[in-house]
Design a protein around this motif. Structure first.
Motif, PDB file in Angstrom:
ATOM      1  N   ARG A  57      -2.821  29.613   2.503  1.00  0.00           N
ATOM      2  CA  ARG A  57      -3.361  30.570   1.511  1.00  0.00           C
ATOM      3  C   ARG A  57      -3.479  29.954   0.113  1.00  0.00           C
ATOM      4  NH1 ARG A  57       0.834  33.972   2.310  1.00  0.00           N
ATOM      5  NH2 ARG A  57       1.057  34.194   4.540  1.00  0.00           N
ATOM      6  N   GLY A  58      -4.165  28.824   0.049  1.00  0.00           N
ATOM      7  CA  GLY A  58      -4.438  28.208  -1.246  1.00  0.00           C
ATOM      8  C   GLY A  58      -3.247  27.509  -1.857  1.00  0.00           C
ATOM      9  N   MET A  59      -2.169  27.446  -1.107  1.00  0.00           N
ATOM     10  CA  MET A  59      -0.981  26.765  -1.617  1.00  0.00           C
ATOM     11  C   MET A  59      -0.629  25.596  -0.708  1.00  0.00           C
ATOM     12  SD  MET A  59       2.813  27.908  -2.820  1.00  0.00           S
ATOM     13  CE  MET A  59       2.434  29.530  -3.121  1.00  0.00           C
ATOM     14  N   THR A  60      -0.214  24.489  -1.338  1.00  0.00           N
ATOM     15  CA  THR A  60       0.227  23.342  -0.560  1.00  0.00           C
ATOM     16  C   THR A  60       1.712  23.504  -0.259  1.00  0.00           C
ATOM     17  OG1 THR A  60      -1.372  21.965  -1.725  1.00  0.00           O
ATOM     18  CG2 THR A  60       0.374  20.821  -0.524  1.00  0.00           C
ATOM     19  N   VAL A  61       2.042  23.516   1.025  1.00  0.00           N
ATOM     20  CA  VAL A  61       3.439  23.653   1.420  1.00  0.00           C
ATOM     21  C   VAL A  61       3.942  22.294   1.917  1.00  0.00           C
ATOM     22  CG1 VAL A  61       5.079  24.833   2.928  1.00  0.00           C
ATOM     23  CG2 VAL A  61       3.078  26.065   2.049  1.00  0.00           C
ATOM     24  N   LEU A  62       4.979  21.812   1.239  1.00  0.00           N
ATOM     25  CA  LEU A  62       5.568  20.521   1.616  1.00  0.00           C
ATOM     26  C   LEU A  62       6.893  20.795   2.307  1.00  0.00           C
ATOM     27  CD1 LEU A  62       4.872  19.345  -1.925  1.00  0.00           C
ATOM     28  CD2 LEU A  62       3.953  18.041  -0.011  1.00  0.00           C
ATOM     29  N   GLU A  63       7.107  20.104   3.406  1.00  0.00           N
ATOM     30  CA  GLU A  63       8.381  20.238   4.114  1.00  0.00           C
ATOM     31  C   GLU A  63       9.073  18.890   4.115  1.00  0.00           C
ATOM     32  OE1 GLU A  63       7.679  23.932   7.228  1.00  0.00           O
ATOM     33  OE2 GLU A  63       8.071  21.905   7.988  1.00  0.00           O
ATOM     34  N   LEU A  64      10.299  18.881   3.617  1.00  0.00           N
ATOM     35  CA  LEU A  64      11.071  17.634   3.533  1.00  0.00           C
ATOM     36  C   LEU A  64      12.230  17.687   4.509  1.00  0.00           C
ATOM     37  CD1 LEU A  64      12.142  14.991   2.175  1.00  0.00           C
ATOM     38  CD2 LEU A  64      13.199  16.456   0.441  1.00  0.00           C
ATOM     39  N   SER A  65      12.343  16.657   5.349  1.00  0.00           N
ATOM     40  CA  SER A  65      13.531  16.549   6.195  1.00  0.00           C
ATOM     41  C   SER A  65      14.105  15.138   6.068  1.00  0.00           C
ATOM     42  CB  SER A  65      13.197  16.884   7.647  1.00  0.00           C
ATOM     43  OG  SER A  65      12.257  15.971   8.156  1.00  0.00           O
ATOM     44  N   THR A  66      15.429  15.046   6.226  1.00  0.00           N
ATOM     45  CA  THR A  66      16.127  13.756   6.105  1.00  0.00           C
ATOM     46  C   THR A  66      17.133  13.634   7.248  1.00  0.00           C
ATOM     47  OG1 THR A  66      18.006  14.608   4.858  1.00  0.00           O
ATOM     48  CG2 THR A  66      16.083  13.987   3.577  1.00  0.00           C
ATOM     49  N   ALA A  67      17.829  12.514   7.303  1.00  0.00           N
ATOM     50  CA  ALA A  67      18.961  12.382   8.216  1.00  0.00           C
ATOM     51  C   ALA A  67      19.972  13.475   7.841  1.00  0.00           C
ATOM     52  CB  ALA A  67      19.574  10.999   8.084  1.00  0.00           C
ATOM     53  N   PRO A  68      20.673  14.061   8.857  1.00  0.00           N
ATOM     54  CA  PRO A  68      21.545  15.207   8.592  1.00  0.00           C
ATOM     55  C   PRO A  68      22.553  14.969   7.449  1.00  0.00           C
ATOM     56  CG  PRO A  68      21.405  14.795  10.946  1.00  0.00           C
ATOM     57  CD  PRO A  68      20.672  13.681  10.276  1.00  0.00           C
ATOM     58  N   GLY A  69      23.152  13.796   7.395  1.00  0.00           N
ATOM     59  CA  GLY A  69      24.164  13.523   6.381  1.00  0.00           C
ATOM     60  C   GLY A  69      23.608  13.352   4.977  1.00  0.00           C
ATOM     61  N   ASP A  70      22.289  13.211   4.871  1.00  0.00           N
ATOM     62  CA  ASP A  70      21.671  12.942   3.563  1.00  0.00           C
ATOM     63  C   ASP A  70      21.230  14.199   2.825  1.00  0.00           C
ATOM     64  OD1 ASP A  70      21.955  10.218   3.359  1.00  0.00           O
ATOM     65  OD2 ASP A  70      20.069   9.778   4.400  1.00  0.00           O
ATOM     66  N   MET A  71      21.235  15.346   3.510  1.00  0.00           N
ATOM     67  CA  MET A  71      20.685  16.555   2.900  1.00  0.00           C
ATOM     68  C   MET A  71      21.423  16.932   1.605  1.00  0.00           C
ATOM     69  SD  MET A  71      18.180  18.185   2.972  1.00  0.00           S
ATOM     70  CE  MET A  71      17.139  17.977   4.376  1.00  0.00           C
ATOM     71  N   GLY A  72      22.753  16.733   1.617  1.00  0.00           N
ATOM     72  CA  GLY A  72      23.542  17.054   0.425  1.00  0.00           C
ATOM     73  C   GLY A  72      23.103  16.253  -0.789  1.00  0.00           C
ATOM     74  N   LYS A  73      22.644  15.024  -0.571  1.00  0.00           N
ATOM     75  CA  LYS A  73      22.206  14.169  -1.684  1.00  0.00           C
ATOM     76  C   LYS A  73      20.911  14.688  -2.291  1.00  0.00           C
ATOM     77  CE  LYS A  73      24.601   9.955  -0.612  1.00  0.00           C
ATOM     78  NZ  LYS A  73      25.211  10.232   0.706  1.00  0.00           N
ATOM     79  N   ILE A  74      20.061  15.288  -1.443  1.00  0.00           N
ATOM     80  CA  ILE A  74      18.798  15.858  -1.936  1.00  0.00           C
ATOM     81  C   ILE A  74      19.090  17.129  -2.740  1.00  0.00           C
ATOM     82  CG2 ILE A  74      16.606  16.942  -1.234  1.00  0.00           C
ATOM     83  CD1 ILE A  74      16.544  14.009  -0.602  1.00  0.00           C
ATOM     84  N   ILE A  75      20.063  17.897  -2.268  1.00  0.00           N
ATOM     85  CA  ILE A  75      20.349  19.187  -2.911  1.00  0.00           C
ATOM     86  C   ILE A  75      21.153  18.993  -4.201  1.00  0.00           C
ATOM     87  CG2 ILE A  75      21.517  21.408  -2.604  1.00  0.00           C
ATOM     88  CD1 ILE A  75      20.692  21.061   0.448  1.00  0.00           C
ATOM     89  N   GLY A  76      22.203  18.166  -4.129  1.00  0.00           N
ATOM     90  CA  GLY A  76      22.995  17.871  -5.319  1.00  0.00           C
ATOM     91  C   GLY A  76      23.947  18.996  -5.679  1.00  0.00           C
ATOM     92  N   ARG A  77      24.810  18.712  -6.632  1.00  0.00           N
ATOM     93  CA  ARG A  77      25.777  19.723  -7.079  1.00  0.00           C
ATOM     94  C   ARG A  77      25.053  20.910  -7.696  1.00  0.00           C
ATOM     95  NH1 ARG A  77      30.006  16.672 -10.695  1.00  0.00           N
ATOM     96  NH2 ARG A  77      28.622  14.944 -10.231  1.00  0.00           N
TER      97      ARG A  77
END
Lengths: 90, 149
Positions: free
Chosen positions: A41-61
């Motif tokens: 619907r006119g919006m670009t949707v990006l989906e990011l996936s990483t190795a399971p243990g790395d997700m915390g690094k993407i999210i951060g404190r």
């Protein structure tokens, strides 16, 4: 790096490229970073996936790193006259 | 490759990916190494109080946390925006310190983010007659400037 008229760099859209570059720099397993891009619907949707243990690094404190990444996505979208949304898959 | 070169490479990759035409210039300042992104696309990072620049700074600090350690700060700037804001903040801190000294009444500054508070604390520390303290438990805190007893 050269840009085409649509702003794509080396065949990858700027939105996907910025998520890939940043995510790979943050994680321990850059090879496992995957970014998909779909139009909804006119919006670009990006989906990011990483190795399971790395997700915390993407999210951060307190989600601060994810917020910074979303900011870079929003500014990139704005620059290219698009609307974008980043889904972080966990 | 030096850490500054590695970080400059990362910053260049990010702005290239975003489709921005910006060129990093390394500047050694009394406050540490600045990577100043120069070019007409700088407005994208600088607008709305430099939100983009702050986000980029956070991503650099996070991605290079281990290599940077505690003291080794590298500041990401864009067309001198950070440098000018920092100078403004120092000037404001000195002005408020002067008011505190003449009135004897403590004054508040902020709320400020950690980077801004560091600048205020370092500026206040230059004058042995005043002292500064952060108040609050959130990301943004108020700095109280008072006379030293």
């Amino acid at each position: 790096m050269s840009s085409t008229e649509t702003g794509a760099v080396g065949g990858v859209s700027p939105l996907r490229a910025v998520v890939e570059v940043v995510a790979r720099a943050l994680v321990d397993n850059p090879g496992s970073v995957k970014v998909t891009e779909t139009e909804r619907r006119g919006m670009t949707v990006l989906e990011l996936s990483t190795a399971p243990g790395d997700m915390g690094k993407i999210i951060g404190r307190q989600g601060r790193t994810a917020a910074a990444l979303r900011m870079m996505v929003a500014l990139t979208a704005e620059k290219h006259g698009k609307r974008a949304q980043l889904d972080i898959k966990d | 490759m030096s850490l500054t070169e590695q970080i400059t490479g990362f910053v260049q990759n990010v702005v290239d990916a975003m489709g921005l035409t910006l060129t990093p210039r390394i500047e050694e300042t009394p406050d540490g190494t600045h990577i100043n992104l120069e070019g007409e696309d700088g407005g994208v990072l600088v607008r709305r109080g430099g939100e983009g620049l702050q986000a980029l700074q956070h991503l650099v600090a996070t991605a290079f946390r281990k290599q940077l350690g505690d003291d080794n700060r590298i500041v990401v700037d864009c067309n001198g925006f950070r440098r000018d804001k920092d100078a403004e903040l120092k000037q404001m801190a000195r002005f408020i310190a002067g008011k505190v000294l003449s009135s004897g009444i403590p004054q508040e500054m902020g709320p400020l983010n950690p980077y801004e508070r560091r600048i205020v604390h370092l500026t206040i520390a230059e004058d042995p007659k005043v002292t500064s303290e952060s108040i609050g438990d959130a990301f943004m805190k108020t700095v109280i400037i008072s006379t030293k007893n």
